[in-house]
Design an enzyme around this catalytic site. Structure first.
Site, short mmCIF file in Angstrom:
data_model
loop_
_atom_site.label_atom_id
_atom_site.label_comp_id
_atom_site.label_asym_id
_atom_site.label_seq_id
_atom_site.Cartn_x
_atom_site.Cartn_y
_atom_site.Cartn_z
N THR A 15 -18.18 31.30 13.48
CA THR A 15 -17.60 30.50 12.40
C THR A 15 -18.12 29.06 12.38
OG1 THR A 15 -15.60 31.78 12.64
CG2 THR A 15 -15.38 29.73 11.45
N ASP A 59 -22.01 37.41 14.36
CA ASP A 59 -20.58 37.29 14.62
C ASP A 59 -20.43 37.74 16.07
OD1 ASP A 59 -17.66 37.57 12.95
OD2 ASP A 59 -17.78 38.50 14.93
N SER A 60 -19.61 37.05 16.83
CA SER A 60 -19.58 37.34 18.27
C SER A 60 -18.99 38.71 18.59
CB SER A 60 -18.87 36.23 19.04
OG SER A 60 -17.49 36.37 18.96
N SER A 61 -18.44 39.40 17.61
CA SER A 61 -18.01 40.79 17.86
C SER A 61 -19.22 41.68 18.09
CB SER A 61 -17.24 41.34 16.66
OG SER A 61 -16.22 40.45 16.34
N ASP A 92 -14.49 34.79 19.40
CA ASP A 92 -13.88 36.08 19.72
C ASP A 92 -14.29 36.62 21.09
OD1 ASP A 92 -12.55 36.01 17.34
OD2 ASP A 92 -13.80 37.49 16.33
N THR A 167 -9.68 32.82 28.71
CA THR A 167 -9.33 33.98 27.90
C THR A 167 -8.98 33.44 26.51
OG1 THR A 167 -8.30 34.99 29.81
CG2 THR A 167 -7.64 35.86 27.70
N THR A 279 -4.98 42.31 37.54
CA THR A 279 -3.66 42.44 36.91
C THR A 279 -3.75 42.25 35.40
OG1 THR A 279 -1.44 41.52 36.72
CG2 THR A 279 -3.14 40.00 37.48
N GLN A 280 -2.92 42.98 34.68
CA GLN A 280 -2.88 42.75 33.22
C GLN A 280 -1.97 41.59 32.87
OE1 GLN A 280 -0.37 46.16 31.32
NE2 GLN A 280 -1.90 47.18 32.55
N CYS A 281 -1.34 40.96 33.87
CA CYS A 281 -0.59 39.72 33.60
C CYS A 281 -1.59 38.61 33.28
CB CYS A 281 0.20 39.27 34.83
SG CYS A 281 1.49 40.41 35.29
N1 ASP Z 1 -15.37 36.22 14.25
C1 ASP Z 1 -15.87 34.95 14.69
C2 ASP Z 1 -16.77 35.20 15.90
O1 ASP Z 1 -16.28 35.36 16.98
C3 ASP Z 1 -14.76 34.03 15.02
C4 ASP Z 1 -15.22 32.69 15.53
O2 ASP Z 1 -16.34 32.26 15.31
O3 ASP Z 1 -14.43 32.00 16.18
O4 ASP Z 1 -17.97 35.24 15.73
#
Ligand code: ASP
Length: 347
Positions: A15, A59-61, A92, A167, A279-281
């Site tokens: 973004t 996009d970082s996904s 992300d 995180t 741990t998932q905590c």
């Molecule tokens: N979907 C975007 C990404 O991770 C969100 C961001 O840039 O913060 O690429």
């Protein structure tokens, strides 16, 4: 050339690199080669800024280990020419990426600051400018002619964190990241205050930067939940290519002690699969053997991830699996801090 620090901005996508076309109202990619012209405030910083961008920003996904390698190669090629690096990625998966980069670079003596933003840099209420400007300031900060920071960090919303402790916790607030098990390394307010006692102090090494590019991706994160079935766990652990598992257990590292679960884990370990217990905590640490429900995990050779984040645990697993270690060496390396990702207390 002046003796101002030279900073390289590496734009990978996300973004932060968007700008509004006020005629059409649409968001479009920002040309980072013109960053200093587009954000005149940057001229006030006491450093020389150069930028480099992924050919096709992502996009970082869509982040993966090949892009991790692309990032470290940019840093490797430019390491001697620059005093600090600011890496822009989408938020992300930023905690995963920056954690991985921290393991891929050994003997690091210069700052690498990851940042991004929740709103595009061209948006009126953007958080991008503050994040970017302060990250550059952090990357340029020097004391006694040495960089103040010489580790991989993540800066977001007034706080500088050790990257492999972070995180993402919020999809809409500007305060998108936290570091539950390690304090911020710096805070930005009226002053930019570094908390020196928490900052990694590099050894005066003569060895140069070591870059590791072979990550093993035959790994999985297995998050337990009450009701998880034998069929599900078996189908994950019986995958022939599997080399490592980050097991997100409950509380202080507890897991069901029913026979089928213990047997499946034991079989996996006997096949050479590394099982890491975290741990998932959000905060706190695994203490293997503290409760009855983790005694058998300890006995069968499950490795303690102690207070590591999931993001750091999976990155460290990918890295150490590529290192050709014996079972004992693997456990020893995994359970000790390599880049400050684990707290040095007994667990
Ligand atoms: N979907 C975007 C990404 O991770 C969100 C961001 O840039 O913060 O690429």
């Amino acid at each position: 050339m002046t003796n101002k620090p030279n900073i390289l901005i590496v734009y990978t996508g996300g973004t932060i690199g968007m700008i509004k076309d006020y005629k059409t109202n649409a968001l479009k990619a920002f040309d980072f080669s013109q960053i200093v012209d587009k954000i005149p405030e940057l001229q006030q910083l006491n450093c020389n800024i150069t930028s480099i961008s992924f050919k096709d920003p992502i996009d970082s996904s869509n982040m993966n280990t090949s892009y991790y390698v692309e990032i470290v190669e940019i840093i490797e090629e430019n390491y001697s020419k620059f005093d600090g690096f600011v890496v822009l990625t989408g938020s992300d998966t930023m905690a995963y990426t920056s954690s991985a980069i921290s393991f891929m670079l050994d003997n690091l003596q210069k700052p690498i600051i990851f940042t991004g933003s929740q709103l595009p840099i061209g948006d009126l209420r953007t958080d991008a400018k503050e994040n970017l400007i302060t990250s550059i300031e952090v990357a340029s900060a020097r004391k006694n002619n040495q960089p103040v920071i010489s580790e991989v960090c993540l800066y977001f919303e007034y706080k500088l964190y050790r990257a492999n402790r972070t995180t993402k916790i919020n999809a809409e607030q500007f305060e998108a990241f936290t570091s539950m098990n390690y304090p911020p390394l710096a805070e930005s307010g009226v002053h930019l205050t570094f908390h020196e006692q928490y900052i990694y102090q590099p050894k005066k090494e003569t060895a140069g930067l070591i870059v590791r590019k072979n990550l093993v991706t035959d790994v999985v994160i297995l998050k337990l939940f009450p009701g998880i079935t034998e069929t599900t766990v078996a189908s994950i652990l019986n995958n022939n290519n599997l080399k490592g598992v980050v097991l997100e257990s409950y509380g202080a590292g507890n897991a069901p002690n029913v026979a089928w679960f213990i047997k499946l884990l034991e079989e996996a370990i006997n096949k050479g699969i590394k099982i890491i217990n975290i741990t998932q905590c959000a905060g706190g640490s695994v203490i293997l053997g503290h409760y009855d429900t983790s005694v058998s995990l300890k006995e069968m050779g499950v490795i303690s991830g102690k207070d590591m984040t999931t993001e750091a645990a999976i990155a460290k697993l990918m890295y150490l699996l590529s290192e050709n270690l014996t079972t004992k060496q693997f456990k020893n390396f995994y359970e000790k801090p390599l880049r400050g990702e684990i707290s040095n207390k007994k667990a």
